[in-house]
Enzyme design. Structure first.
Site, PDB file in Angstrom:
ATOM      1  N   ARG A 222       0.849  -1.186   0.000  1.00 56.96           N
ATOM      2  CA  ARG A 222       0.000   0.000   0.000  1.00 56.96           C
ATOM      3  C   ARG A 222       0.885   1.237   0.000  1.00 56.96           C
ATOM      4  NH1 ARG A 222      -3.786  -2.561  -1.559  1.00 56.96           N
ATOM      5  NH2 ARG A 222      -5.676  -3.048  -0.406  1.00 56.96           N
ATOM      6  N   HIS A 270      -1.948   0.804  -9.712  1.00 59.62           N
ATOM      7  CA  HIS A 270      -2.599  -0.147  -8.793  1.00 59.62           C
ATOM      8  C   HIS A 270      -3.262  -1.296  -9.570  1.00 59.62           C
ATOM      9  CE1 HIS A 270      -4.452  -0.537  -4.510  1.00 59.62           C
ATOM     10  NE2 HIS A 270      -4.315  -1.705  -5.085  1.00 59.62           N
TER      11      HIS A 270
HETATM   12  C1  GLV Z   1      -5.981  -4.705  -3.941  1.00 57.69           C
HETATM   13  O1  GLV Z   1      -5.209  -3.845  -3.689  1.00 57.69           O
HETATM   14  C2  GLV Z   1      -6.609  -5.596  -2.993  1.00 57.69           C
HETATM   15  O2  GLV Z   1      -6.554  -5.335  -1.793  1.00 57.69           O
HETATM   16  O3  GLV Z   1      -7.194  -6.586  -3.447  1.00 57.69           O
END
Ligand code: GLV
Length: 307
Positions: A222, A270
């Protein structure tokens, strides 16, 4: 008995459809059209507004739409005692393993460098990089799979986690005190940790100073794991040679963010691994049935650990 999908700013029609394919009789509502809030017993969430989940008096399960649950715990006003679940999916795990291996190979083989040379019609053969030591921070489902995958590919793999984990052919470390030792030989440091108060800012100048000079960082955990200024400084000083980042403190990454145009940073939006909607719907449905029949839930999160 009603399921609520509470995922602001997301198009959730495919999730509704996938649930209805499994069971046409399911009653599914989409926030903010909640109807009578006392009907809601099962909620599927991603990045919900703080305090919202307390408004459902009969809520029995909070289901994360992804593998991560930090977006739930950042709500400081969560209803107590309602179990939380996450997605554990082999396709999602595999995508992450492939991403990590792909980034390492891309770096070793200088493929991005050659794309830049190609754009300028430069013929400049170079040796591939030799770094073969990978340290994975985080040895949960995904970290363990990545460790096994990279080992099979011939990398020398070490791993660090908060609690002890044993994985064949992988040198494992655990606990805060051994973090420096775990990363000290690594050419590639990969963050696959869950974001919790214990792991926030773990990728900071202290960690970079303990890394081998010229190590390469991959952050697929993250954005909150990374101290961005410390990374910029470590790249400037040459302590870290580069970074590939998939996650950011603010997403989408703001236009004026220095990471966009940094020559030593490679970034992706992401997408290292994405929730497979059909798989997720199957797991939501299974847990919905478990909830109705008072059976244990699958993939339940340990609230005391935060993952
Ligand atoms: C993506 O970042 C997830 O948590 O699946």
């Amino acid at each position: 008995m009603t399921i609520l999908i509470l995922m602001p700013d997301r198009n959730v029609s495919e999730v509704v459809q996938a649930l209805n394919v499994i069971d046409t009789d399911l009653e599914v509502r989409v926030w903010p059209d909640t109807g009578d809030k006392s009907d809601i017993e099962f909620v599927i969430v991603w990045d919900h507004p703080t305090g919202e989940l307390k408004k459902y008096p009969n809520l029995k399960v909070i289901a994360s739409f992804g593998a991560g649950v930090d977006h739930i715990f950042k709500d400081t006003d969560l209803p107590k005692q309602v179990p939380i679940t996450k997605i554990v999916d082999k396709n999602l795990t595999r995508q992450m393993c492939e991403y990590v291996a792909g980034v390492i190979f891309n770096h070793r083989l200088r493929l991005t460098e050659y794309s830049e040379f190609q754009a300028a019609a430069i013929w400049a053969p170079k040796e591939a990089r030799q770094g073969n030591n990978v340290c994975l921070l985080g040895l949960g489902n995904i970290g363990r799979c990545a460790a096994e995958y990279l080992t099979v590919l011939g990398f020398s793999v070490s791993g660090w986690s908060q609690s002890r984990k044993d994985i064949e052919n992988v040198t494992t470390f655990h606990g805060e005190k051994s973090l420096g030792k775990a990363i000290s030989d690594a050419d590639y440091i990969v963050c696959l940790l869950p974001l919790t108060p214990n792991t926030e800012n773990i990728l900071d100048k202290t960690l970079f100073s303990k890394a081998r000079k010229g190590a390469y960082l991959i952050n697929v955990g993250r954005g909150g794991h990374l101290n961005e200024d410390d990374l910029l400084e470590a790249l400037y000083q040459g302590q870290m040679s580069g970074a590939c980042l998939d996650v950011f403190r603010t997403e989408p990454l703001p236009d004026d963010h220095p990471f966009w145009r940094h020559p030593k940073i490679h970034l992706t939006p992401h997408t290292a691994s994405l929730t497979d909607i059909d798989q997720a719907a199957t797991q939501f449905y299974e847990n919905y049935q478990n909830m109705k029949d008072n059976r244990p839930l699958i993939n339940q999160v340990d609230v005391t650990k935060g993952y």
